[in-house]
Every structure is written in C-alpha cells, then in structure tokens.
Write a protein that holds these residues in place. Structure first.
Motif, PDB file in Angstrom:
ATOM      1  N   TYR A  52       0.846  -1.189   0.000  1.00  0.00           N
ATOM      2  CA  TYR A  52       0.000   0.000   0.000  1.00  0.00           C
ATOM      3  C   TYR A  52       0.884   1.242   0.000  1.00  0.00           C
ATOM      4  O   TYR A  52       2.065   1.167   0.278  1.00  0.00           O
ATOM      5  CB  TYR A  52      -0.882   0.036   1.255  1.00  0.00           C
ATOM      6  CG  TYR A  52      -1.804  -1.141   1.392  1.00  0.00           C
ATOM      7  CD1 TYR A  52      -3.049  -1.139   0.779  1.00  0.00           C
ATOM      8  CD2 TYR A  52      -1.427  -2.256   2.130  1.00  0.00           C
ATOM      9  CE1 TYR A  52      -3.901  -2.229   0.902  1.00  0.00           C
ATOM     10  CE2 TYR A  52      -2.272  -3.349   2.258  1.00  0.00           C
ATOM     11  CZ  TYR A  52      -3.514  -3.324   1.646  1.00  0.00           C
ATOM     12  OH  TYR A  52      -4.349  -4.407   1.765  1.00  0.00           O
ATOM     13  N   GLY A  53       0.278   2.389  -0.308  1.00  0.00           N
ATOM     14  CA  GLY A  53       0.987   3.655  -0.169  1.00  0.00           C
ATOM     15  C   GLY A  53       1.684   4.134  -1.418  1.00  0.00           C
ATOM     16  O   GLY A  53       2.634   4.899  -1.347  1.00  0.00           O
ATOM     17  N   PHE A  54       1.227   3.715  -2.581  1.00  0.00           N
ATOM     18  CA  PHE A  54       1.807   4.181  -3.827  1.00  0.00           C
ATOM     19  C   PHE A  54       0.677   4.489  -4.802  1.00  0.00           C
ATOM     20  O   PHE A  54      -0.443   4.018  -4.647  1.00  0.00           O
ATOM     21  CB  PHE A  54       2.776   3.148  -4.422  1.00  0.00           C
ATOM     22  CG  PHE A  54       2.135   1.805  -4.673  1.00  0.00           C
ATOM     23  CD1 PHE A  54       1.568   1.515  -5.898  1.00  0.00           C
ATOM     24  CD2 PHE A  54       2.094   0.838  -3.682  1.00  0.00           C
ATOM     25  CE1 PHE A  54       0.964   0.284  -6.129  1.00  0.00           C
ATOM     26  CE2 PHE A  54       1.503  -0.393  -3.908  1.00  0.00           C
ATOM     27  CZ  PHE A  54       0.936  -0.671  -5.131  1.00  0.00           C
ATOM     28  N   ASN A  55       0.976   5.323  -5.814  1.00  0.00           N
ATOM     29  CA  ASN A  55      -0.045   5.728  -6.772  1.00  0.00           C
ATOM     30  C   ASN A  55      -0.170   4.776  -7.954  1.00  0.00           C
ATOM     31  O   ASN A  55      -1.274   4.481  -8.410  1.00  0.00           O
ATOM     32  CB  ASN A  55       0.256   7.136  -7.306  1.00  0.00           C
ATOM     33  CG  ASN A  55       0.251   8.163  -6.198  1.00  0.00           C
ATOM     34  OD1 ASN A  55       1.302   8.489  -5.680  1.00  0.00           O
ATOM     35  ND2 ASN A  55      -0.917   8.646  -5.824  1.00  0.00           N
ATOM     36  N   GLU A  56       0.942   4.344  -8.481  1.00  0.00           N
ATOM     37  CA  GLU A  56       0.961   3.480  -9.664  1.00  0.00           C
ATOM     38  C   GLU A  56       2.018   2.391  -9.480  1.00  0.00           C
ATOM     39  O   GLU A  56       2.982   2.576  -8.751  1.00  0.00           O
ATOM     40  CB  GLU A  56       1.312   4.280 -10.927  1.00  0.00           C
ATOM     41  CG  GLU A  56       0.346   5.393 -11.270  1.00  0.00           C
ATOM     42  CD  GLU A  56      -0.954   4.886 -11.843  1.00  0.00           C
ATOM     43  OE1 GLU A  56      -0.972   3.794 -12.451  1.00  0.00           O
ATOM     44  OE2 GLU A  56      -1.973   5.583 -11.677  1.00  0.00           O
ATOM     45  N   ALA A  57       1.818   1.284 -10.172  1.00  0.00           N
ATOM     46  CA  ALA A  57       2.815   0.210 -10.150  1.00  0.00           C
ATOM     47  C   ALA A  57       2.868  -0.442 -11.526  1.00  0.00           C
ATOM     48  O   ALA A  57       1.853  -0.562 -12.214  1.00  0.00           O
ATOM     49  CB  ALA A  57       2.472  -0.832  -9.100  1.00  0.00           C
ATOM     50  N   VAL A  58       4.062  -0.834 -11.919  1.00  0.00           N
ATOM     51  CA  VAL A  58       4.273  -1.544 -13.175  1.00  0.00           C
ATOM     52  C   VAL A  58       4.935  -2.869 -12.834  1.00  0.00           C
ATOM     53  O   VAL A  58       5.945  -2.900 -12.124  1.00  0.00           O
ATOM     54  CB  VAL A  58       5.177  -0.733 -14.136  1.00  0.00           C
ATOM     55  CG1 VAL A  58       5.456  -1.518 -15.397  1.00  0.00           C
ATOM     56  CG2 VAL A  58       4.554   0.610 -14.459  1.00  0.00           C
ATOM     57  N   ASN A  59       4.358  -3.965 -13.312  1.00  0.00           N
ATOM     58  CA  ASN A  59       4.909  -5.305 -13.098  1.00  0.00           C
ATOM     59  C   ASN A  59       5.597  -5.749 -14.375  1.00  0.00           C
ATOM     60  O   ASN A  59       4.976  -5.807 -15.430  1.00  0.00           O
ATOM     61  CB  ASN A  59       3.792  -6.279 -12.723  1.00  0.00           C
ATOM     62  CG  ASN A  59       4.306  -7.697 -12.505  1.00  0.00           C
ATOM     63  OD1 ASN A  59       5.498  -7.918 -12.374  1.00  0.00           O
ATOM     64  ND2 ASN A  59       3.397  -8.640 -12.467  1.00  0.00           N
ATOM     65  N   LEU A  60       6.882  -6.047 -14.293  1.00  0.00           N
ATOM     66  CA  LEU A  60       7.649  -6.527 -15.439  1.00  0.00           C
ATOM     67  C   LEU A  60       8.089  -7.958 -15.150  1.00  0.00           C
ATOM     68  O   LEU A  60       9.104  -8.189 -14.505  1.00  0.00           O
ATOM     69  CB  LEU A  60       8.873  -5.633 -15.679  1.00  0.00           C
ATOM     70  CG  LEU A  60       9.817  -6.049 -16.793  1.00  0.00           C
ATOM     71  CD1 LEU A  60       9.108  -6.037 -18.137  1.00  0.00           C
ATOM     72  CD2 LEU A  60      11.033  -5.152 -16.816  1.00  0.00           C
ATOM     73  N   PRO A  61       7.298  -8.955 -15.605  1.00  0.00           N
ATOM     74  CA  PRO A  61       7.700 -10.349 -15.372  1.00  0.00           C
ATOM     75  C   PRO A  61       8.779 -10.766 -16.368  1.00  0.00           C
ATOM     76  O   PRO A  61       8.672 -10.493 -17.561  1.00  0.00           O
ATOM     77  CB  PRO A  61       6.403 -11.128 -15.585  1.00  0.00           C
ATOM     78  CG  PRO A  61       5.580 -10.270 -16.486  1.00  0.00           C
ATOM     79  CD  PRO A  61       5.998  -8.842 -16.240  1.00  0.00           C
ATOM     80  N   ILE A  62       9.830 -11.377 -15.855  1.00  0.00           N
ATOM     81  CA  ILE A  62      10.910 -11.877 -16.711  1.00  0.00           C
ATOM     82  C   ILE A  62      10.981 -13.379 -16.519  1.00  0.00           C
ATOM     83  O   ILE A  62      11.219 -13.868 -15.415  1.00  0.00           O
ATOM     84  CB  ILE A  62      12.254 -11.217 -16.350  1.00  0.00           C
ATOM     85  CG1 ILE A  62      12.151  -9.698 -16.549  1.00  0.00           C
ATOM     86  CG2 ILE A  62      13.387 -11.809 -17.170  1.00  0.00           C
ATOM     87  CD1 ILE A  62      13.373  -8.946 -16.101  1.00  0.00           C
ATOM     88  N   SER A  63      10.758 -14.113 -17.603  1.00  0.00           N
ATOM     89  CA  SER A  63      10.763 -15.574 -17.560  1.00  0.00           C
ATOM     90  C   SER A  63      12.180 -16.088 -17.809  1.00  0.00           C
ATOM     91  O   SER A  63      12.794 -15.769 -18.825  1.00  0.00           O
ATOM     92  CB  SER A  63       9.804 -16.122 -18.621  1.00  0.00           C
ATOM     93  OG  SER A  63       9.670 -17.503 -18.479  1.00  0.00           O
ATOM     94  N   LEU A  64      12.702 -16.845 -16.864  1.00  0.00           N
ATOM     95  CA  LEU A  64      14.049 -17.403 -16.969  1.00  0.00           C
ATOM     96  C   LEU A  64      13.941 -18.909 -17.186  1.00  0.00           C
ATOM     97  O   LEU A  64      13.429 -19.627 -16.322  1.00  0.00           O
ATOM     98  CB  LEU A  64      14.847 -17.099 -15.698  1.00  0.00           C
ATOM     99  CG  LEU A  64      14.969 -15.620 -15.334  1.00  0.00           C
ATOM    100  CD1 LEU A  64      15.564 -15.443 -13.952  1.00  0.00           C
ATOM    101  CD2 LEU A  64      15.797 -14.889 -16.372  1.00  0.00           C
ATOM    102  N   GLU A  65      14.409 -19.359 -18.327  1.00  0.00           N
ATOM    103  CA  GLU A  65      14.282 -20.763 -18.697  1.00  0.00           C
ATOM    104  C   GLU A  65      14.939 -21.671 -17.660  1.00  0.00           C
ATOM    105  O   GLU A  65      16.077 -21.474 -17.249  1.00  0.00           O
ATOM    106  CB  GLU A  65      14.938 -20.997 -20.065  1.00  0.00           C
ATOM    107  CG  GLU A  65      14.707 -22.375 -20.625  1.00  0.00           C
ATOM    108  CD  GLU A  65      15.269 -22.532 -22.023  1.00  0.00           C
ATOM    109  OE1 GLU A  65      15.746 -23.632 -22.334  1.00  0.00           O
ATOM    110  OE2 GLU A  65      15.235 -21.551 -22.787  1.00  0.00           O
ATOM    111  N   GLY A  66      14.179 -22.651 -17.198  1.00  0.00           N
ATOM    112  CA  GLY A  66      14.680 -23.608 -16.232  1.00  0.00           C
ATOM    113  C   GLY A  66      14.714 -23.084 -14.800  1.00  0.00           C
ATOM    114  O   GLY A  66      15.122 -23.797 -13.897  1.00  0.00           O
TER     115      GLY A  66
END
Length: 78
Positions: A52-66
C-alpha cells in the motif's frame, strides 16, 4: 557468475542488488530528461504480500528458462 545454485539469503541479496542497478539506471536516464526523482532501497518480497501507499505500479515479469519467473515491480508515489 556462480558455479553453485544461488538460494535463500544469497538469492535475496542478488535480487536487491539487481533492484539497485535498475533503479540507479532509471534515475540516471530520467535525469537527462530534467526529471528529478528520489529512489528508495529495493524491497525483496518472498511469498505473498500486499503493498500500500503508492499511486501506480508496473509489473515486469521476466521468464528465466529452467528457473521460473522474476517479477520486477516499479512502484510510483507522487
């Protein structure tokens, strides 16, 4: 970088350092645009939580093989 698997506290420390590098790079890039920001130390979240306590959020998922998926979340407070 390491010959042995990184787990536990070492993995969490690596994630925090990665966050430091990314935040520093973003801050440097924004400075060239005459945008001034304050950055905070990264927070490493293990397991489920709510933030909590923020205005915006960006989620950047990075898929690492294995390995799985690393989620980098940038939260902005204005």
């Amino acid at each position: 970088m390491f010959v042995i698997p990184i787990e536990g506290e070492m993995l969490e420390s690596f994630a925090a350092e990665l966050g430091n590098m990314l935040a520093g790079n973003i801050a440097t890039c924004l400075e060239t645009e005459n945008t001034i920001i304050d950055i905070t130390p990264p927070t490493v979240i293990v397991g489920n939580t709510k933030m909590y306590g923020f205005n915006e959020a960006v989620n950047l998922p990075i898929s690492l093989e294995g390995v799985g998926t690393l989620h980098i979340i940038l939260m902005v407070e204005m």
